[in-house]
Motif scaffolding. Sequence first.
Motif, mmCIF file in Angstrom:
data_model
loop_
_atom_site.group_PDB
_atom_site.id
_atom_site.type_symbol
_atom_site.label_atom_id
_atom_site.label_comp_id
_atom_site.label_asym_id
_atom_site.label_seq_id
_atom_site.Cartn_x
_atom_site.Cartn_y
_atom_site.Cartn_z
ATOM 1 N N SER A 75 0.829 -1.210 0.000
ATOM 2 C CA SER A 75 0.000 0.000 0.000
ATOM 3 C C SER A 75 0.858 1.252 0.000
ATOM 4 N N HIS A 76 0.328 2.277 -0.643
ATOM 5 C CA HIS A 76 0.874 3.626 -0.536
ATOM 6 C C HIS A 76 -0.067 4.420 0.360
ATOM 7 N N TYR A 77 0.490 4.994 1.432
ATOM 8 C CA TYR A 77 -0.301 5.725 2.413
ATOM 9 C C TYR A 77 -0.056 7.221 2.272
ATOM 10 N N ASN A 78 -1.117 7.986 2.382
ATOM 11 C CA ASN A 78 -1.003 9.436 2.473
ATOM 12 C C ASN A 78 -1.793 9.905 3.691
ATOM 13 N N ARG A 79 -1.142 10.692 4.544
ATOM 14 C CA ARG A 79 -1.820 11.241 5.714
ATOM 15 C C ARG A 79 -1.730 12.751 5.651
ATOM 16 N N ASN A 80 -2.882 13.389 5.688
ATOM 17 C CA ASN A 80 -2.962 14.840 5.667
ATOM 18 C C ASN A 80 -3.634 15.312 6.939
ATOM 19 N N ASN A 81 -2.982 16.224 7.654
ATOM 20 C CA ASN A 81 -3.509 16.763 8.908
ATOM 21 C C ASN A 81 -3.615 18.273 8.808
ATOM 22 N N GLU A 82 -4.807 18.805 9.017
ATOM 23 C CA GLU A 82 -5.032 20.240 9.072
ATOM 24 C C GLU A 82 -5.379 20.601 10.511
ATOM 25 N N ALA A 83 -4.536 21.430 11.133
ATOM 26 C CA ALA A 83 -4.645 21.689 12.566
ATOM 27 C C ALA A 83 -4.937 23.161 12.829
ATOM 28 N N PHE A 84 -5.775 23.393 13.854
ATOM 29 C CA PHE A 84 -6.169 24.743 14.240
ATOM 30 C C PHE A 84 -5.853 24.941 15.726
ATOM 31 N N LEU A 85 -5.244 26.096 16.036
ATOM 32 C CA LEU A 85 -4.997 26.490 17.418
ATOM 33 C C LEU A 85 -5.152 27.997 17.494
ATOM 34 N N GLY A 86 -6.179 28.462 18.190
ATOM 35 C CA GLY A 86 -6.431 29.894 18.242
ATOM 36 C C GLY A 86 -6.642 30.428 16.842
ATOM 37 N N GLY A 88 -4.327 30.217 14.560
ATOM 38 C CA GLY A 88 -3.308 29.574 13.743
ATOM 39 C C GLY A 88 -3.825 28.375 12.976
ATOM 40 N N PHE A 89 -3.305 28.183 11.776
ATOM 41 C CA PHE A 89 -3.624 27.033 10.939
ATOM 42 C C PHE A 89 -2.324 26.462 10.398
ATOM 43 N N ARG A 90 -2.154 25.135 10.536
ATOM 44 C CA ARG A 90 -0.994 24.447 9.987
ATOM 45 C C ARG A 90 -1.462 23.182 9.267
ATOM 46 N N SER A 91 -0.779 22.861 8.202
ATOM 47 C CA SER A 91 -1.102 21.661 7.439
ATOM 48 C C SER A 91 0.165 20.832 7.249
ATOM 49 N N SER A 92 0.027 19.524 7.355
ATOM 50 C CA SER A 92 1.157 18.628 7.126
ATOM 51 C C SER A 92 0.695 17.439 6.305
ATOM 52 N N ASP A 93 1.625 16.906 5.544
ATOM 53 C CA ASP A 93 1.294 15.832 4.616
ATOM 54 C C ASP A 93 2.440 14.831 4.629
ATOM 55 N N ARG A 94 2.089 13.539 4.680
ATOM 56 C CA ARG A 94 3.144 12.523 4.733
ATOM 57 C C ARG A 94 2.756 11.327 3.867
ATOM 58 N N ASN A 133 3.322 9.299 10.948
ATOM 59 C CA ASN A 133 2.427 10.445 10.895
ATOM 60 C C ASN A 133 3.179 11.696 11.327
ATOM 61 N N GLU A 134 2.661 12.834 10.925
ATOM 62 C CA GLU A 134 3.233 14.112 11.340
ATOM 63 C C GLU A 134 2.119 15.131 11.506
ATOM 64 N N LEU A 223 5.304 20.381 17.007
ATOM 65 C CA LEU A 223 5.444 19.289 16.039
ATOM 66 C C LEU A 223 5.332 17.964 16.766
ATOM 67 N N GLN A 224 4.496 17.071 16.239
ATOM 68 C CA GLN A 224 4.418 15.693 16.738
ATOM 69 C C GLN A 224 4.674 14.761 15.561
ATOM 70 N N ARG A 225 5.796 14.067 15.617
ATOM 71 C CA ARG A 225 6.156 13.132 14.540
ATOM 72 C C ARG A 225 6.225 11.724 15.127
#
Length: 502
Positions: A75-86, A88-94, A133-134, A223-225
């Motif tokens: 399998s090929h895995y893709n994980r996309n996380n869109e995070a909100f804090l106050g 702030g917006f951050r996006s990560s892709d792995r 994951n990240e 960052l959580q990896r």
Amino acid sequence: MKRLSTFILLGLCTIGSAQSINEVLRYGLEETQGTARYQAMAGAFGALGGDLSALNSNAAGSAVFNNSFFSATASHYNRNNEAFLGNGFRSSDRNYLDLNQLGGVFVFKSNNGSPWKKIALAVNYDMVQNFDNEIRIGGTTSVGIDNYFLTFANGVPLGPIRVQQGELIEDAYLDIGASLGFADQQAFLGFQSGFIDPEDPDDDNNTQYFSNATYNTVNQEYLQRTSGYNSKFTLNFAGQYQENLYLGATINIHSVLFDRLTTLDEDGYDPSSAIQSSYFDNRLHTEGAGFSFSLGAIAKLSDNIRVGGNYQSPTWYNLTDDFAQRIDTDFADKNPDITFIDFNSVNLFEEYTIRTPSKLTGSLAMIFGKEGLISFDYSYQDMSKAELRPASDPSFTSENQFISEQLGAISTFRLGGEYRIDRVSLRAGYRFESSPYADNPSWGDLEAYSGGFGYSWGPNRIDLAYTRSERDLGVPILDIGLSTGQVNQVNSYVSLGYSVNF
């Protein structure tokens, strides 16, 4: 050179770094992985069998095979996380590749008139969870790192968290963890790094502390990896009794490896603050093994209708953790040797056990001859019954009470279908999994959609599947004392499998 220390008071760390409700969810929740055919139909195989990953849904599934069979899936895995804090917006892709299924079944048919028409022996490897994951969370918040240390420090005597005459700071850090426990160790870090100071610095019995950071809001970059896996090796025995009944049993042996690195950078304090910038990083490494078993049955009610039932026992995980930290601030009166506490100073924890709850699955399938099928599974698992052991440990007792109050029953619905046109099979599936929490708006339900096709020639078949799942979840910045980022997590898998009948 690494410095090591073992926590004697194991349970005191349940509040902070590991061995908590987070670990119960990490090893208690399972993704729908396995063969490409199994994934394309959302794992709705409890009344079908005839697929090696179907052993996850029903232990009787191997007896449905008419011939010996082998399959492998990557399998090929893709994980996309869109995070909100106050604000702030951050996006990560792995992205990553993995071999997530490999196995075979040997079918022995009876020719002597026995009511047992055939016996099947199966061996299968499945990926239960891939932890790669990240998650990045950033923004402005009114809760700074100093709150983390104040939470642990208030109530802790000052004397034992001083560096003693002639003692290295890294040795003091490890010794405090081993002799006094996690809370005192975190108070030590906060004090030595300058985040907090005692109300009365001349009194070794002082138990109240204040923050050296002043602010209304601070800027945080978190960052959580994670990496690792929870894999399952299955040994299965099943048989067909007369024409319409299939019975089976499995033994599942899990292998666990988990690594988590978190980094937290903070600034944006008031101009008059004694601290203007800081960082606090943590690393956790876990490894171990688990065991479970399952019993299942499939019955043909007619040529078109099958029903199935499966009991999966609790899974007992025996795990060991090691944990390391590093911290620094620009506070003028901090201990200048604080940077000697780094990832080479490793805390070792005694072995502990996580018992995840049993699971019941009921299934119904309609077979339309050689043209296709529709299948439905329902599973029930009460996560409030999960336990950390040894239960006699006072802190585990407290954490288990917290787990029983916070977690609830998970209901999982799986619906899958397949339509065949000559050598081509078209497939689709849907999965719904309710939140593991009894009442926590930060954790939403999971929804997943899947599809795929297979192509057969002679005894061979190639299968392709695509799965997309989505869930909202709360990710705490550190485990206590700070804010929680709201994360929308989307997992996408593309799986390719090959199978052959013998």
